[in-house]
Design a protein around this motif. Structure first.
Motif, PDB file in Angstrom:
ATOM      1  N   TYR A  15       0.902  -1.211  -0.155  1.00  0.00           N
ATOM      2  CA  TYR A  15       0.067   0.109  -0.076  1.00  0.00           C
ATOM      3  C   TYR A  15       1.074   1.461   0.072  1.00  0.00           C
ATOM      4  O   TYR A  15       1.846   1.232   0.814  1.00  0.00           O
ATOM      5  CB  TYR A  15      -0.844  -0.085   1.346  1.00  0.00           C
ATOM      6  CG  TYR A  15      -2.215   0.824   1.081  1.00  0.00           C
ATOM      7  CD1 TYR A  15      -3.223   0.488   1.009  1.00  0.00           C
ATOM      8  CD2 TYR A  15      -1.855   2.187   1.526  1.00  0.00           C
ATOM      9  CE1 TYR A  15      -4.386   1.649   0.742  1.00  0.00           C
ATOM     10  CE2 TYR A  15      -2.797   3.276   1.250  1.00  0.00           C
ATOM     11  CZ  TYR A  15      -4.103   2.817   0.980  1.00  0.00           C
ATOM     12  OH  TYR A  15      -5.018   3.655   0.733  1.00  0.00           O
ATOM     13  N   VAL A  16       0.640   2.282  -0.849  1.00  0.00           N
ATOM     14  CA  VAL A  16       1.460   3.081  -1.301  1.00  0.00           C
ATOM     15  C   VAL A  16       0.878   4.467  -0.941  1.00  0.00           C
ATOM     16  O   VAL A  16      -0.220   4.649  -1.548  1.00  0.00           O
ATOM     17  CB  VAL A  16       2.136   3.117  -2.485  1.00  0.00           C
ATOM     18  CG1 VAL A  16       3.032   4.665  -2.896  1.00  0.00           C
ATOM     19  CG2 VAL A  16       3.205   2.184  -2.648  1.00  0.00           C
ATOM     20  N   ARG A  17       1.366   5.496  -0.446  1.00  0.00           N
ATOM     21  CA  ARG A  17       0.757   6.822  -0.255  1.00  0.00           C
ATOM     22  C   ARG A  17       1.750   7.842  -0.408  1.00  0.00           C
ATOM     23  O   ARG A  17       2.748   7.735   0.091  1.00  0.00           O
ATOM     24  CB  ARG A  17       0.138   7.081   1.092  1.00  0.00           C
ATOM     25  CG  ARG A  17      -0.754   8.395   1.160  1.00  0.00           C
ATOM     26  CD  ARG A  17      -1.421   8.548   2.504  1.00  0.00           C
ATOM     27  NE  ARG A  17      -2.496   7.468   2.831  1.00  0.00           N
ATOM     28  CZ  ARG A  17      -3.787   7.512   2.655  1.00  0.00           C
ATOM     29  NH1 ARG A  17      -4.055   8.387   1.872  1.00  0.00           N
ATOM     30  NH2 ARG A  17      -4.538   6.499   3.121  1.00  0.00           N
ATOM     31  N   SER A  18       1.482   8.795  -1.391  1.00  0.00           N
ATOM     32  CA  SER A  18       2.724   9.640  -1.664  1.00  0.00           C
ATOM     33  C   SER A  18       1.947  11.193  -1.557  1.00  0.00           C
ATOM     34  O   SER A  18       0.816  11.260  -1.457  1.00  0.00           O
ATOM     35  CB  SER A  18       2.890   9.632  -3.167  1.00  0.00           C
ATOM     36  OG  SER A  18       3.623   8.305  -3.456  1.00  0.00           O
ATOM     37  N   ALA A  19       2.818  12.164  -1.024  1.00  0.00           N
ATOM     38  CA  ALA A  19       2.497  13.540  -0.846  1.00  0.00           C
ATOM     39  C   ALA A  19       3.652  14.332  -1.585  1.00  0.00           C
ATOM     40  O   ALA A  19       4.767  14.393  -1.715  1.00  0.00           O
ATOM     41  CB  ALA A  19       2.542  13.724   0.509  1.00  0.00           C
ATOM     42  N   LEU A  20       2.985  15.333  -2.414  1.00  0.00           N
ATOM     43  CA  LEU A  20       3.793  16.227  -3.350  1.00  0.00           C
ATOM     44  C   LEU A  20       3.515  17.635  -2.607  1.00  0.00           C
ATOM     45  O   LEU A  20       2.395  18.257  -2.511  1.00  0.00           O
ATOM     46  CB  LEU A  20       3.144  16.216  -4.770  1.00  0.00           C
ATOM     47  CG  LEU A  20       3.602  17.374  -5.668  1.00  0.00           C
ATOM     48  CD1 LEU A  20       5.267  17.400  -5.879  1.00  0.00           C
ATOM     49  CD2 LEU A  20       2.835  17.371  -6.786  1.00  0.00           C
ATOM     50  N   LEU A  94      10.764  20.279 -12.711  1.00  0.00           N
ATOM     51  CA  LEU A  94      10.289  20.991 -12.169  1.00  0.00           C
ATOM     52  C   LEU A  94      10.792  21.219 -10.670  1.00  0.00           C
ATOM     53  O   LEU A  94      11.256  22.265 -10.217  1.00  0.00           O
ATOM     54  CB  LEU A  94       8.757  21.045 -11.879  1.00  0.00           C
ATOM     55  CG  LEU A  94       7.933  21.870 -11.222  1.00  0.00           C
ATOM     56  CD1 LEU A  94       8.167  23.358 -11.787  1.00  0.00           C
ATOM     57  CD2 LEU A  94       6.511  21.494 -11.281  1.00  0.00           C
ATOM     58  N   ALA A  95      11.533  20.173 -10.117  1.00  0.00           N
ATOM     59  CA  ALA A  95      11.922  20.013  -8.941  1.00  0.00           C
ATOM     60  C   ALA A  95      13.149  20.882  -8.793  1.00  0.00           C
ATOM     61  O   ALA A  95      13.575  21.630  -7.982  1.00  0.00           O
ATOM     62  CB  ALA A  95      12.000  18.873  -8.317  1.00  0.00           C
ATOM     63  N   GLY A 100      14.432  23.224  -4.572  1.00  0.00           N
ATOM     64  CA  GLY A 100      14.155  22.880  -3.076  1.00  0.00           C
ATOM     65  C   GLY A 100      12.797  23.337  -2.717  1.00  0.00           C
ATOM     66  O   GLY A 100      12.406  23.290  -1.502  1.00  0.00           O
ATOM     67  N   GLY A 101      12.041  24.134  -3.417  1.00  0.00           N
ATOM     68  CA  GLY A 101      10.805  24.549  -3.301  1.00  0.00           C
ATOM     69  C   GLY A 101       9.691  23.581  -3.230  1.00  0.00           C
ATOM     70  O   GLY A 101       8.474  23.701  -3.192  1.00  0.00           O
ATOM     71  N   MET A 102      10.119  22.308  -3.640  1.00  0.00           N
ATOM     72  CA  MET A 102       9.196  21.096  -4.051  1.00  0.00           C
ATOM     73  C   MET A 102       9.561  19.815  -3.421  1.00  0.00           C
ATOM     74  O   MET A 102      10.861  19.748  -3.479  1.00  0.00           O
ATOM     75  CB  MET A 102       8.788  20.966  -5.515  1.00  0.00           C
ATOM     76  CG  MET A 102       7.636  20.047  -5.616  1.00  0.00           C
ATOM     77  SD  MET A 102       7.049  19.969  -7.373  1.00  0.00           S
ATOM     78  CE  MET A 102       8.424  18.946  -8.164  1.00  0.00           C
ATOM     79  N   THR A 238      13.397  15.819  -6.254  1.00  0.00           N
ATOM     80  CA  THR A 238      12.274  15.927  -5.449  1.00  0.00           C
ATOM     81  C   THR A 238      11.999  15.233  -4.392  1.00  0.00           C
ATOM     82  O   THR A 238      10.913  15.463  -3.404  1.00  0.00           O
ATOM     83  CB  THR A 238      11.139  15.983  -6.734  1.00  0.00           C
ATOM     84  OG1 THR A 238       9.862  16.360  -5.917  1.00  0.00           O
ATOM     85  CG2 THR A 238      10.738  14.281  -7.027  1.00  0.00           C
ATOM     86  N   LEU A 239      12.581  14.011  -3.837  1.00  0.00           N
ATOM     87  CA  LEU A 239      12.346  13.148  -2.948  1.00  0.00           C
ATOM     88  C   LEU A 239      12.941  13.662  -1.739  1.00  0.00           C
ATOM     89  O   LEU A 239      13.996  14.216  -1.733  1.00  0.00           O
ATOM     90  CB  LEU A 239      12.990  11.679  -3.275  1.00  0.00           C
ATOM     91  CG  LEU A 239      12.437  11.178  -4.314  1.00  0.00           C
ATOM     92  CD1 LEU A 239      13.128   9.811  -4.730  1.00  0.00           C
ATOM     93  CD2 LEU A 239      10.962  10.855  -4.336  1.00  0.00           C
TER      94      LEU A 239
END
Length: 254
Positions: A15-20, A94-95, A100-102, A238-239
């Motif tokens: 089960y994966v959950r990601s947050a951007l 984009l990252a 560093g803003g994302m 971005t990670l």
């Protein structure tokens, strides 16, 4: 303030959950960048702009249609894979541009180890978001895809009052193994939106899906045919690797 867009994906094992997360002062720049990406997809693959770019449908060649003269037909799977890969690359580029803003925080749990992996993953990601913005002297606001409002709201409210955290050293200064540390740098209540109308929710769906394809073993032939098990490795800058320092990609696994 940092805005976080959250989505999840699950397979037989994980089960994966990601947050951007995007810093608000850079949101307009990020939005204009991502907004142009679907236009490129329309131009290259002739997909009607009103169609939602959903990772599972794209990779399975479901749902997406292309114009063929005055008629419509489904997009070819190999082109769906190209769209998926280009979306991940767009995020990574984009990252780099935002310097560093994302950030992206990822949780990947083995389903058999948790009675409710959806709630366990939500607990993990809320705490990592809170830690990240607190470290940067910021606050967070959460945006979810519609569909699981009741469970998300319940757990969010609980974590604001009772949020037991184990000491990584075995015990806190009080001698206790657990300490109640409510999340205080996430403000307001979670917002819920239709992903079809939100580019960032669609993009974080790509991230969660790519991570699931990396983790599920052994990968099915359709995945290895297009090397999708390695798609998540496109993401680097971005990670948020501090989310789990013991993991090379910063993925929270427990």
């Amino acid at each position: 303030m940092r805005l976080y867009y959250l989505d999840e994906s699950e397979g037989p094992t994980y089960y994966v959950r990601s947050a951007l997360g995007i810093n608000v002062e850079l949101w307009n720049q990020a939005f204009l960048n991502i907004k142009d990406w679907p236009k490129d997809i329309v131009r290259v693959y002739n997909i009607p702009l009103f169609k939602e770019l959903h990772a599972s449908d794209i990779l399975a060649a479901r749902g997406l249609i292309v114009r063929d003269g005055r008629d419509y037909k489904r997009i070819r799977q190999k082109n769906g894979v190209k769209i998926f890969i280009s979306g991940l690359q767009r995020l990574e580029n984009l990252a780099i541009a935002l310097s560093g803003g994302m950030e992206i925080i990822n949780v990947c749990l083995k389903k058999r180890q948790h009675k409710h992996p959806d709630i366990a993953s939500l607990d993990r990601v809320l705490n990592r978001i809170n830690t990240s913005v607190k470290k940067d002297n910021r606050y967070a606001f959460l945006i979810f895809d519609e569909g699981k409002e009741k469970a998300i709201n319940y757990w969010y409210r609980k974590c604001r009052v009772y949020n037991p955290i184990p000491s990584k050293y075995g015990q806190w200064e009080t001698g206790e193994e657990w300490k109640n540390i409510p999340i205080q740098n996430i403000v307001g209540g979670p917002s819920f939106r239709v992903s079809a109308s939100d580019y960032f929710l669609q993009m974080v769906d790509f991230v969660a899906h790519a991570l699931l394809k990396q983790e599920e073993q052994p990968p099915i032939p359709r995945i290895t045919q297009y090397d999708l098990q390695n798609a998540f490795r496109i993401l680097n800058e971005t990670l948020n690797e501090d989310a789990a320092r013991e993991d090379e990609q910063g993925i929270v696994r427990h």
